[in-house]
Design a protein around this motif. Structure first.
Motif, PDB file in Angstrom:
ATOM      1  N   SER A  78       0.772  -1.221  -0.045  1.00  0.00           N
ATOM      2  CA  SER A  78      -0.071   0.047   0.014  1.00  0.00           C
ATOM      3  C   SER A  78       0.720   1.341   0.033  1.00  0.00           C
ATOM      4  CB  SER A  78      -0.970   0.072   1.269  1.00  0.00           C
ATOM      5  OG  SER A  78      -1.911  -0.904   1.234  1.00  0.00           O
ATOM      6  N   ALA A  79       1.810   1.222   0.891  1.00  0.00           N
ATOM      7  CA  ALA A  79       2.564   2.497   1.157  1.00  0.00           C
ATOM      8  C   ALA A  79       3.697   2.703  -0.253  1.00  0.00           C
ATOM      9  CB  ALA A  79       3.848   2.135   2.235  1.00  0.00           C
ATOM     10  N   ASN A  80       4.092   1.454  -1.007  1.00  0.00           N
ATOM     11  CA  ASN A  80       4.825   1.674  -2.129  1.00  0.00           C
ATOM     12  C   ASN A  80       3.804   2.621  -3.192  1.00  0.00           C
ATOM     13  OD1 ASN A  80       7.396   0.489  -2.789  1.00  0.00           O
ATOM     14  ND2 ASN A  80       6.591  -0.930  -1.413  1.00  0.00           N
ATOM     15  N   ILE A  81       2.539   1.912  -3.409  1.00  0.00           N
ATOM     16  CA  ILE A  81       1.420   2.406  -4.268  1.00  0.00           C
ATOM     17  C   ILE A  81       1.274   4.186  -4.007  1.00  0.00           C
ATOM     18  CG2 ILE A  81      -0.647   2.336  -5.365  1.00  0.00           C
ATOM     19  CD1 ILE A  81      -0.569  -0.680  -4.789  1.00  0.00           C
TER      20      ILE A  81
ATOM     21  N   GLU B  51      -8.231   1.988  -5.342  1.00  0.00           N
ATOM     22  CA  GLU B  51      -8.529   1.730  -6.488  1.00  0.00           C
ATOM     23  C   GLU B  51      -7.473   0.922  -7.191  1.00  0.00           C
ATOM     24  OE1 GLU B  51      -9.288   5.250  -8.541  1.00  0.00           O
ATOM     25  OE2 GLU B  51      -9.232   4.459 -10.419  1.00  0.00           O
ATOM     26  N   LEU B  52      -6.347   1.141  -7.223  1.00  0.00           N
ATOM     27  CA  LEU B  52      -5.413   0.604  -7.969  1.00  0.00           C
ATOM     28  C   LEU B  52      -5.155  -0.925  -7.401  1.00  0.00           C
ATOM     29  CD1 LEU B  52      -3.121   3.717  -8.353  1.00  0.00           C
ATOM     30  CD2 LEU B  52      -3.490   1.917 -10.106  1.00  0.00           C
ATOM     31  N   LEU B  53      -5.384  -1.268  -6.253  1.00  0.00           N
ATOM     32  CA  LEU B  53      -5.131  -2.505  -5.564  1.00  0.00           C
ATOM     33  C   LEU B  53      -6.316  -3.313  -6.389  1.00  0.00           C
ATOM     34  CD1 LEU B  53      -4.701  -1.884  -1.691  1.00  0.00           C
ATOM     35  CD2 LEU B  53      -2.932  -2.975  -3.237  1.00  0.00           C
ATOM     36  N   ASN B  54      -7.478  -2.691  -6.473  1.00  0.00           N
ATOM     37  CA  ASN B  54      -8.614  -3.278  -7.149  1.00  0.00           C
ATOM     38  C   ASN B  54      -8.333  -3.686  -8.639  1.00  0.00           C
ATOM     39  OD1 ASN B  54     -10.898  -4.191  -8.326  1.00  0.00           O
ATOM     40  ND2 ASN B  54     -12.110  -2.512  -7.012  1.00  0.00           N
ATOM     41  N   VAL B  55      -7.634  -2.526  -9.388  1.00  0.00           N
ATOM     42  CA  VAL B  55      -7.455  -2.710 -10.829  1.00  0.00           C
ATOM     43  C   VAL B  55      -6.350  -3.476 -10.978  1.00  0.00           C
ATOM     44  CG1 VAL B  55      -6.500  -1.582 -12.893  1.00  0.00           C
ATOM     45  CG2 VAL B  55      -8.246  -0.337 -11.510  1.00  0.00           C
TER      46      VAL B  55
ATOM     47  N   ALA C 239       1.189  -0.816 -10.420  1.00  0.00           N
ATOM     48  CA  ALA C 239       0.203   0.042  -9.728  1.00  0.00           C
ATOM     49  C   ALA C 239       0.847   1.348  -9.150  1.00  0.00           C
ATOM     50  CB  ALA C 239      -0.213  -1.037  -8.542  1.00  0.00           C
ATOM     51  N   ARG C 240       2.141   1.131  -8.772  1.00  0.00           N
ATOM     52  CA  ARG C 240       2.711   2.146  -8.211  1.00  0.00           C
ATOM     53  C   ARG C 240       2.855   3.433  -9.441  1.00  0.00           C
ATOM     54  NH1 ARG C 240       8.731   1.914  -5.899  1.00  0.00           N
ATOM     55  NH2 ARG C 240       8.900   1.379  -7.825  1.00  0.00           N
ATOM     56  N   ALA C 241       3.473   2.800 -10.524  1.00  0.00           N
ATOM     57  CA  ALA C 241       3.796   3.922 -11.659  1.00  0.00           C
ATOM     58  C   ALA C 241       2.214   4.480 -12.013  1.00  0.00           C
ATOM     59  CB  ALA C 241       4.432   2.974 -12.764  1.00  0.00           C
ATOM     60  N   LEU C 242       1.202   3.809 -11.987  1.00  0.00           N
ATOM     61  CA  LEU C 242       0.019   4.329 -12.318  1.00  0.00           C
ATOM     62  C   LEU C 242      -0.757   5.296 -11.422  1.00  0.00           C
ATOM     63  CD1 LEU C 242      -1.387   1.334 -14.112  1.00  0.00           C
ATOM     64  CD2 LEU C 242      -0.759   3.197 -15.178  1.00  0.00           C
ATOM     65  N   ALA C 243      -0.348   5.026 -10.053  1.00  0.00           N
ATOM     66  CA  ALA C 243      -1.035   5.702  -9.035  1.00  0.00           C
ATOM     67  C   ALA C 243      -1.097   7.318  -9.140  1.00  0.00           C
ATOM     68  CB  ALA C 243      -0.307   5.246  -7.602  1.00  0.00           C
ATOM     69  N   PRO C 244      -0.198   7.884  -9.598  1.00  0.00           N
ATOM     70  CA  PRO C 244      -0.187   9.557  -9.627  1.00  0.00           C
ATOM     71  C   PRO C 244      -1.072   9.882 -11.009  1.00  0.00           C
ATOM     72  CG  PRO C 244       1.928   8.755  -9.467  1.00  0.00           C
ATOM     73  CD  PRO C 244       1.372   7.613  -9.692  1.00  0.00           C
ATOM     74  N   SER C 245      -1.644   8.968 -11.609  1.00  0.00           N
ATOM     75  CA  SER C 245      -2.444   9.265 -12.871  1.00  0.00           C
ATOM     76  C   SER C 245      -1.684   9.765 -13.884  1.00  0.00           C
ATOM     77  CB  SER C 245      -3.787  10.147 -12.542  1.00  0.00           C
ATOM     78  OG  SER C 245      -4.557   9.671 -11.561  1.00  0.00           O
ATOM     79  N   PRO C 246      -0.479   9.173 -14.282  1.00  0.00           N
ATOM     80  CA  PRO C 246       0.367  10.010 -15.047  1.00  0.00           C
ATOM     81  C   PRO C 246      -0.140   9.871 -16.593  1.00  0.00           C
ATOM     82  CG  PRO C 246       1.141   7.674 -15.112  1.00  0.00           C
ATOM     83  CD  PRO C 246      -0.041   7.806 -14.276  1.00  0.00           C
ATOM     84  N   HIS C 247       0.597  10.943 -17.181  1.00  0.00           N
ATOM     85  CA  HIS C 247      -0.005  11.310 -18.574  1.00  0.00           C
ATOM     86  C   HIS C 247       1.043  10.514 -19.379  1.00  0.00           C
ATOM     87  CE1 HIS C 247      -1.076  13.816 -21.642  1.00  0.00           C
ATOM     88  NE2 HIS C 247      -0.083  14.616 -21.992  1.00  0.00           N
TER      89      HIS C 247
ATOM     90  N   LEU D 154      -1.760  -4.576 -19.275  1.00  0.00           N
ATOM     91  CA  LEU D 154      -0.962  -3.324 -19.418  1.00  0.00           C
ATOM     92  C   LEU D 154      -1.441  -2.708 -20.717  1.00  0.00           C
ATOM     93  CD1 LEU D 154       1.271  -1.499 -18.683  1.00  0.00           C
ATOM     94  CD2 LEU D 154       2.503  -2.377 -20.536  1.00  0.00           C
ATOM     95  N   ARG D 155      -1.573  -3.318 -21.699  1.00  0.00           N
ATOM     96  CA  ARG D 155      -2.354  -2.646 -22.874  1.00  0.00           C
ATOM     97  C   ARG D 155      -3.731  -2.443 -22.896  1.00  0.00           C
ATOM     98  NH1 ARG D 155      -1.320  -0.187 -27.472  1.00  0.00           N
ATOM     99  NH2 ARG D 155      -1.719  -1.152 -29.321  1.00  0.00           N
ATOM    100  N   HIS D 156      -4.433  -3.082 -22.279  1.00  0.00           N
ATOM    101  CA  HIS D 156      -5.899  -2.684 -21.642  1.00  0.00           C
ATOM    102  C   HIS D 156      -5.938  -1.196 -20.612  1.00  0.00           C
ATOM    103  CE1 HIS D 156     -10.020  -3.220 -20.360  1.00  0.00           C
ATOM    104  NE2 HIS D 156      -9.490  -3.189 -19.195  1.00  0.00           N
ATOM    105  N   LEU D 157      -5.037  -1.259 -19.783  1.00  0.00           N
ATOM    106  CA  LEU D 157      -5.075  -0.102 -19.007  1.00  0.00           C
ATOM    107  C   LEU D 157      -4.598   1.098 -19.617  1.00  0.00           C
ATOM    108  CD1 LEU D 157      -3.110  -1.620 -15.923  1.00  0.00           C
ATOM    109  CD2 LEU D 157      -5.578  -0.757 -15.943  1.00  0.00           C
ATOM    110  N   GLN D 158      -3.596   0.998 -20.647  1.00  0.00           N
ATOM    111  CA  GLN D 158      -2.859   1.919 -21.514  1.00  0.00           C
ATOM    112  C   GLN D 158      -4.085   2.644 -22.251  1.00  0.00           C
ATOM    113  OE1 GLN D 158      -1.849   1.530 -25.178  1.00  0.00           O
ATOM    114  NE2 GLN D 158      -1.080   3.543 -25.260  1.00  0.00           N
ATOM    115  N   LYS D 159      -4.927   1.662 -22.831  1.00  0.00           N
ATOM    116  CA  LYS D 159      -6.154   2.347 -23.653  1.00  0.00           C
ATOM    117  C   LYS D 159      -7.302   2.930 -23.060  1.00  0.00           C
ATOM    118  CE  LYS D 159      -5.323  -0.322 -27.936  1.00  0.00           C
ATOM    119  NZ  LYS D 159      -5.452  -1.642 -28.253  1.00  0.00           N
ATOM    120  N   LYS D 160      -7.754   2.296 -21.661  1.00  0.00           N
ATOM    121  CA  LYS D 160      -8.376   2.608 -20.745  1.00  0.00           C
ATOM    122  C   LYS D 160      -8.194   3.951 -20.420  1.00  0.00           C
ATOM    123  CE  LYS D 160     -10.882   1.285 -16.591  1.00  0.00           C
ATOM    124  NZ  LYS D 160     -10.483   0.195 -15.392  1.00  0.00           N
ATOM    125  N   PHE D 161      -6.793   4.376 -19.771  1.00  0.00           N
ATOM    126  CA  PHE D 161      -6.466   5.540 -19.396  1.00  0.00           C
ATOM    127  C   PHE D 161      -5.936   6.506 -20.303  1.00  0.00           C
ATOM    128  CE2 PHE D 161      -6.429   2.765 -15.427  1.00  0.00           C
ATOM    129  CZ  PHE D 161      -7.470   3.210 -14.702  1.00  0.00           C
ATOM    130  N   GLY D 162      -5.704   6.132 -21.473  1.00  0.00           N
ATOM    131  CA  GLY D 162      -5.159   6.732 -22.692  1.00  0.00           C
ATOM    132  C   GLY D 162      -3.821   7.407 -22.243  1.00  0.00           C
TER     133      GLY D 162
END
Lengths: 251, 352
Positions: B87-90, B110-114, B139-147, B170-178
């Motif tokens: 959790s703390a890592n994320i 949310e990320l633990l879930n995703v 999950a940690r890389a995605l947590a700050p909602s990076p562009h 990864l591909r799925h998440l990439q498309k989902k979050f653009g």
């Protein structure tokens, strides 16, 4: 289970040793009983010294000196160590200096400090400071330097500033090394303070031992040795405990 | 406007690299070890010195330090903080941005879930398996909602199946979050599977940029061709669907069965290492099995390349040198070969 078994044996060996000591002294097997008091006599003297306040007074004097020297030595050692480990430039500037001063035994400074500071409360504190500063500084720098560069990079790309990286990643990960420094220094501080008090300072456990020597009070000397044994042991254990407390979860 | 653009970027490894990644695209940097792939990622993240210019959404970021560039970076060794639990890592990346506590908690959950790692929330990295670590790192890389997200061979230490699963996710998440991503790998099949486009990088220079098909069927130069294994390319004169995802193609002199979804095929390609050779007639149905004549054998270290005349085509097979020695092959010998069907690539005819 295995641990309890081992410490059970440890206590047994101490008990046997004490009984042997008591027996040897009581049976006067060794000539000159005055130099070789039985354990029970030593314990009585221990109690007496506590009651009349002599032991407590001298003990606290030593303890306070150690605490002060230790505290400032550690803080300074931590700060310089972190800076050296973090900034290559500072490491290059101070590293060589520290590596030629570090090997000097702390007691070697005593004659010099006696002349510089004079014989007062500051002297033992300064000696403890010196003996604390170097191991902490050296081990902290090693620990900070050893932190995986990629962890620092991750923290950075996530938006952490220099200070945040130090506080949240570098120092926590250097803790095992820092504690190695603390443990080394914990035993050393007592060794050094005793020597200083024997030579220069008229109060404290070391001074008490020297006075006991001149009065041929072997029992008091042994009481002081026991106090030292207990203190060194518990100082080290305290740091082992703290280290476990802070790092055992993830190491 | 491209999200990430490099203009004439150089340093001790990279030589004048210009490259642009479009918004929401996944570009793979493909190249051998030591080609400068990781170095290029470090340049984009602002972790090392460089000349030239890096632009995000059209504005140069060369003077912006790494911690203000807003790029997430998934390192090859993952670099999970060993002293923090999952959790703390994320949460780390959100925490350093001084978000409210409730928000941090919600985002972590949310990320633990995703990433399907709720059950790991309070474990420490040392107690995680390779695949679990990978998920946590992602999950940690995605947590700050990076562009933008940079990934350095993120799945290279995993077994084939886990890696494939994670690539799909990864591909799925990439498309989902653009998210615009640059993904480094030396594995060509991985690159083909995951990329929108591929940049082949060799000794610090970009050799070719294109889709997987463009690179594979039309390598621009020798370096690219060699890196993708100098495939044998055959043009297709006519083709006929066989059903069950198979198609029979006629190259003019050979009839080959290839895996295909029914699109007309323009070209097929097969790597030399996917052509099996035998001195005796191989058993099994007479599909993709041919007879050829050796016209040349070349050696390099422990490998040998056997050039074969098959029908009107020249095909190259790559074999371990010791096998060639054992089989006692000579120029002029007649030999049987099998094209391993699953590894034949096909390029659909763009005109149809």
């Amino acid at each position: 289970m295995a641990n309890r078994f081992r410490s059970g044996w440890g206590i047994l060996s101490i008990v046997i040793f004490l009984a042997f000591w008591e027996g040897m002294a009581r049976l006067s097997i060794i000539p000159g009983q005055i130099f070789f008091p039985p354990f029970s006599v030593v314990i009585q003297e221990f109690y007496a010294l506590i009651v009349n306040g002599v032991l407590i007074d001298n003990f606290f004097r030593s303890l306070v000196r150690i605490m002060i020297g230790f505290f400032f030595g550690s803080v300074a050692g931590l700060l310089v160590g972190i800076l050296m480990g973090w900034k290559a430039l500072i490491d290059r500037a101070l590293g060589p200096l520290i590596s030629i001063i570090y090997p000097i035994p702390a007691l070697g400074w005593l004659p010099l400090l006696m002349l510089w500071i004079g014989i007062n409360e500051l002297l033992p504190i300064a000696i403890v400071f010196i003996c604390s500063f170097f191991p902490i500084c050296y081990n902290t720098a090693t620990g900070v330097r050893g932190v995986d560069r990629n962890l620092i990079r991750v923290a950075r790309t996530m938006g952490a500033s220099d200070f945040t990286v130090l506080r949240t990643v570098v120092v926590p990960l250097a803790l095992p090394n820092i504690f190695t420094g603390f443990r080394l220094e914990a035993g050393m501080a007592w060794r050094v303070i005793i020597a200083a008090e024997m030579v220069a300072i008229p109060t404290g456990i070391g001074a008490l031992m020297m006075r006991a020597e001149s009065l041929i009070r072997v029992d008091i000397i042994i009481v002081c040795l026991m106090v030292l044994s207990i203190m060194c042991f518990s100082f080290e254990k305290l740091f082992v405990f703290l280290e476990k407390r802070l790092t055992a979860k993830w190491r | 406007m491209p999200t990430i653009e490099l203009v004439a970027v150089s340093n001790y490894i990279c030589r004048g690299i210009s490259l642009s990644v479009k918004d929401g695209q996944l570009m793979v940097l493909l190249g051998p070890n030591g080609a400068g792939k990781t170095t290029l990622l470090n340049i984009v993240a602002g972790l090392i010195e460089y000349e030239g210019s890096v632009l995000f959404d059209g504005s140069p970021v060369d003077d912006i330090p790494s911690h203000q560039r807003g790029v997430s970076y998934l390192f090859q060794d993952l670099a999970l903080f060993p002293h923090l639990d999952v959790s703390a890592n994320i949460a780390y990346g959100i925490k350093v941005q001084r978000q409210k506590k409730g928000m941090i908690e919600a985002r972590v959950n949310e990320l633990l879930n995703v990433m399907k790692i709720e059950h790991l929330a309070h474990r420490f990295p040392r107690d995680l398996s390779g695949g679990e670590r990978q998920r946590v790192a992602l999950a940690r890389a995605l947590a700050p909602s990076p562009h933008m997200l940079l990934l350095d061979e993120p799945f290279s230490n995993l077994d084939f199946r886990t890696a494939k699963l994670l690539r799909t996710e990864l591909r799925h998440l990439q498309k989902k979050f653009g998210i615009t991503m640059i993904y480094v790998t030396h594995n060509q099949r991985e690159a083909e599977e995951i990329s929108d486009s591929i940049a082949v990088i060799h000794e610090g220079s970009i050799e070719q940029v294109g889709t997987a098909d463009e690179i594979f069927f039309d390598p621009h130069n020798k370096n690219v061709s060699e890196f993708i294994g100098s495939p044998n390319i055959l043009y297709c004169a006519s083709c006929r669907a066989l059903g069950r995802g198979l198609m029979e193609i006629d190259t003019g002199s050979l009839t080959i069965v290839v895996p295909n979804d029914g699109q007309p095929i323009e070209k097929i390609a097969i790597s030399p290492r996917d052509i099996y050779i035998s001195t005796e007639k191989p058993p099994g149905p007479n599909l993709n099995r041919f007879k050829g004549r050796i016209i040349d054998i070349t050696h390099a270290s422990s490998l040998a390349w056997i050039k074969l005349q098959v029908g009107r085509h020249t095909l190259v097979s790559e074999q371990p040198a010791e096998i060639v020695q054992e089989m006692d092959l000579r120029t002029g010998d007649e030999i049987y070969l099998i094209l391993k069907m699953r590894w034949i690539r096909t390029l659909s005819d763009p005109l149809v």
